[in-house]
Design an enzyme around this catalytic site. Structure first.
Site, short mmCIF file in Angstrom:
data_model
loop_
_atom_site.label_atom_id
_atom_site.label_comp_id
_atom_site.label_asym_id
_atom_site.label_seq_id
_atom_site.Cartn_x
_atom_site.Cartn_y
_atom_site.Cartn_z
N ASP A 99 0.86 -1.12 0.06
CA ASP A 99 -0.03 0.05 0.01
C ASP A 99 1.06 1.33 -0.14
O ASP A 99 1.73 1.40 0.76
CB ASP A 99 -0.94 -0.10 1.24
CG ASP A 99 -1.89 1.16 1.39
OD1 ASP A 99 -2.72 1.11 0.54
OD2 ASP A 99 -1.77 2.00 2.28
N GLU A 141 14.32 -13.79 -1.50
CA GLU A 141 14.45 -15.03 -0.58
C GLU A 141 13.12 -15.83 -0.34
O GLU A 141 13.66 -17.21 -0.43
CB GLU A 141 14.98 -14.50 0.66
CG GLU A 141 16.26 -13.75 0.81
CD GLU A 141 16.57 -12.86 1.83
OE1 GLU A 141 15.79 -13.12 3.24
OE2 GLU A 141 17.52 -12.28 2.06
#
Length: 557
Positions: free
Chosen positions: A191, A252
């Protein structure tokens, strides 16, 4: 293609009048039937609901209005079983003022979380430390007597800004995302990424002069937020480091990050967020939502983003839970007579322009934006700028499942916000039975589109010439060369084409040449392919890099 669900308004499964995760589960087969790659859920975390979930008081708990963690797990499993990726809304820029972090931070200037939020001393005259404004109206600073300081809030005062310059806090936020990715979430819509950072020198924003601002500001024409160049409270110094930290986490964990970008010149800012080794996979901006609905303006915006984006990636978005619905905003000139065709045309554009596509719930039905009375309004932003701002509630009204059912099949109880009567004839059950409906066009076209790589990830070149009111562009890979034409008007239009270009048999498209070209009726569209030497001048498509490969594997088409 991603389908956005505003959970509160999608479907109510427990009879309390508020949409919930169980309701999303009930509607999941409909979502999958659209050819959807991924599902994006609006916030369902624990919240006081001052901004309907965008004010979070605990990132790891499900708010009781949305259901339970068991509801989430069932929804996750069902989505994955249908081949849908699951994307959550994540809000790293602020929390609720009822979050335990803020309760501790506001208690004193020397507690362990004292620097987790943005605090500043008053000016000598007692005024706020800067002239920064909330996009929801008024100053962006609120006085806290317990610290004798102001705290910063870009939005509501109940949404204090987090200090992402603090490494410990940043680590905790990554931990909150990790919690959900470890539960099987495939990505996040981040957001308000323009608010990740703030100017630590606390400099005032300069006023907008006669030259005007390039920013696209919500809140209507009377919002004073538009009177400033937001140099120091939006996309400020340090944003790149925060984005890199999020990007390393995404790499990752193998999740996708999509950044919502607003309040600034998004076309020029988008590459900063996406065209980097460790960054967002795409941005989701308001440039097309806020575009003036005429051929020259829209074509100019598309040309500009093509020129500036480079190797970045974005999603084509014409509406969402924060804006006016697309047919009422971009094709208001056609609503009375051509609403259905206008809705099809806008969906066609989203699916054929370069970039991913995010469809907001109800757009597959071509829903117009209802007219609301003040008594209908629930949104605090709309209330602040009423009546000059149409607001967000019109896009948040309950999804119409059945035209003749109580509350349109959304709930057995009175909904938290009223059902729009103008949506009842356009309900899902009515459009299922109508071969020519917006819904059936959309399903057919998304199926057809999957077999055309040029529309999924091909290069794009906008075209401009003396052919108004037609917007046209080219999509091509090394194997496929397509030209796309849209009559963005309610007039008849003609597109000259040499004999090597032939219209494709695509759902909803004009499929016959008329002598020297294509004749397009009001809001009609077409796709042509080259059958000879006319297609040999196409620019070879760039090889998809690691960012693009990740997008394709995570529903980024």
């Amino acid at each position: 293609m991603i389908y956005q669900v505003y959970v509160r308004s999608f479907r109510d499964s427990n009879g309390d009048g508020i949409g919930d995760l169980g309701g999303v589960l009930q509607g999941l087969k409909h979502i999958a039937s659209l050819g959807t790659d991924a599902l994006w859920l609006s916030p369902f975390y624990k919240s006081p609901q001052k901004d309907f979930g965008y004010d979070i008081s605990d990132f790891r708990l499900v708010d009781p209005t949305a259901g339970t963690m068991e509801d989430f797990m069932r929804l996750r499993d069902a989505a994955h079983a249908l081949g849908l990726k699951l994307i959550l809304d994540f809000i790293p820029c602020h929390t609720s003022d009822q979050h335990p972090w803020f309760a501790e931070s506001r208690s004193s200037r020397d507690n362990p979380k004292a620097d987790w939020y943005v605090w500043a001393d008053r000016r000598p005259d007692g005024c706020p430390p800067t002239n920064w404004l909330s996009s929801f109206g008024g100053t962006a600073w609120t006085w806290e007597p317990r610290r004798s300081q102001y705290y910063y809030h870009p939005f509501l005062k109940q949404q204090p800004a987090l200090n992402l310059h603090n490494e410990e806090l940043l680590k905790h936020l990554v931990g909150e995302m990790t919690y959900w990715s470890d539960l099987g979430v495939d990505g996040f819509r981040i957001d308000a990424v323009q608010c990740l950072s703030w100017d630590r020198d606390l400099r005032d924003n300069p006023p907008v002069g006669r030259e005007g601002s390039n920013a696209l500001i919500g809140g209507g024409p009377t919002n004073p937020f538009a009177a400033q160049h937001h140099l120091f409270d939006r996309n400020a110094e340090g944003t790149d480091k925060i984005i890199e930290r999020f990007g390393r986490y995404a790499d990752e964990k193998g999740v996708v990050l999509i950044g919502e970008l607003a309040d600034i010149d998004t076309a020029s800012a988008a590459p900063q967020f996406t065209a980097r080794e460790h960054g967002l996979h795409a941005v989701y901006d308001f440039a097309l939502i806020n575009c003036h609905p005429d051929v020259d303006t829209i074509t100019g915006q598309l040309e500009r983003r093509e020129r500036l984006l480079g190797d970045g990636w974005l999603f084509n978005v014409f509406t969402n839970h924060d804006s006016t619905r697309a047919v009422s905003n971009l094709t208001h000139f056609a609503l009375e007579e051509y609403r259905s065709q206008a809705a099809k045309m806008l969906l066609f554009m989203q699916l054929t322009l370069k970039g991913g596509c995010i469809i907001y719930q109800g757009e597959e039905l071509g829903l117009p934006h209802p007219d609301l009375d003040y008594e209908d309004i629930m949104d605090p932003w709309t209330k602040a700028f009423w009546p000059t701002f149409k607001g967000r509630d019109g896009a948040r009204m309950p999804f119409p499942w059945q035209s003749d059912a109580p509350f349109a099949g959304f709930s057995e109880a009175e909904p938290w916000i009223r059902v729009a009567e103008e949506h009842l004839p356009l309900a899902l059950d009515q459009q299922e039975e109508d071969e020519g409906s917006v819904l059936n066009f959309f399903r057919q076209f998304t199926t057809w589109r999957r077999n055309h790589p040029a529309l999924l990830y091909g290069d794009e070149r906008m075209s401009r010439g003396e052919r108004a009111p037609i917007i046209c562009w080219r999509r091509c890979t090394r194997e496929e060369d397509l030209r796309v034409f849209v009559n963005f008007s309610i007039d008849q239009a003609f597109m000259p084409l040499d004999e090597f270009w032939q219209p494709l048999d695509a759902p909803g498209c004009v499929q016959q040449r008329e002598g020297h070209g294509l004749s397009l009726g009001p809001l009609e569209f077409a796709i042509a392919t080259s059958s000879g030497k006319a297609g040999t001048d196409r620019k070879p498509a760039k090889a998809a890099g690691p960012q693009h490969a990740a997008k394709q594997s995570k529903g980024g088409k």
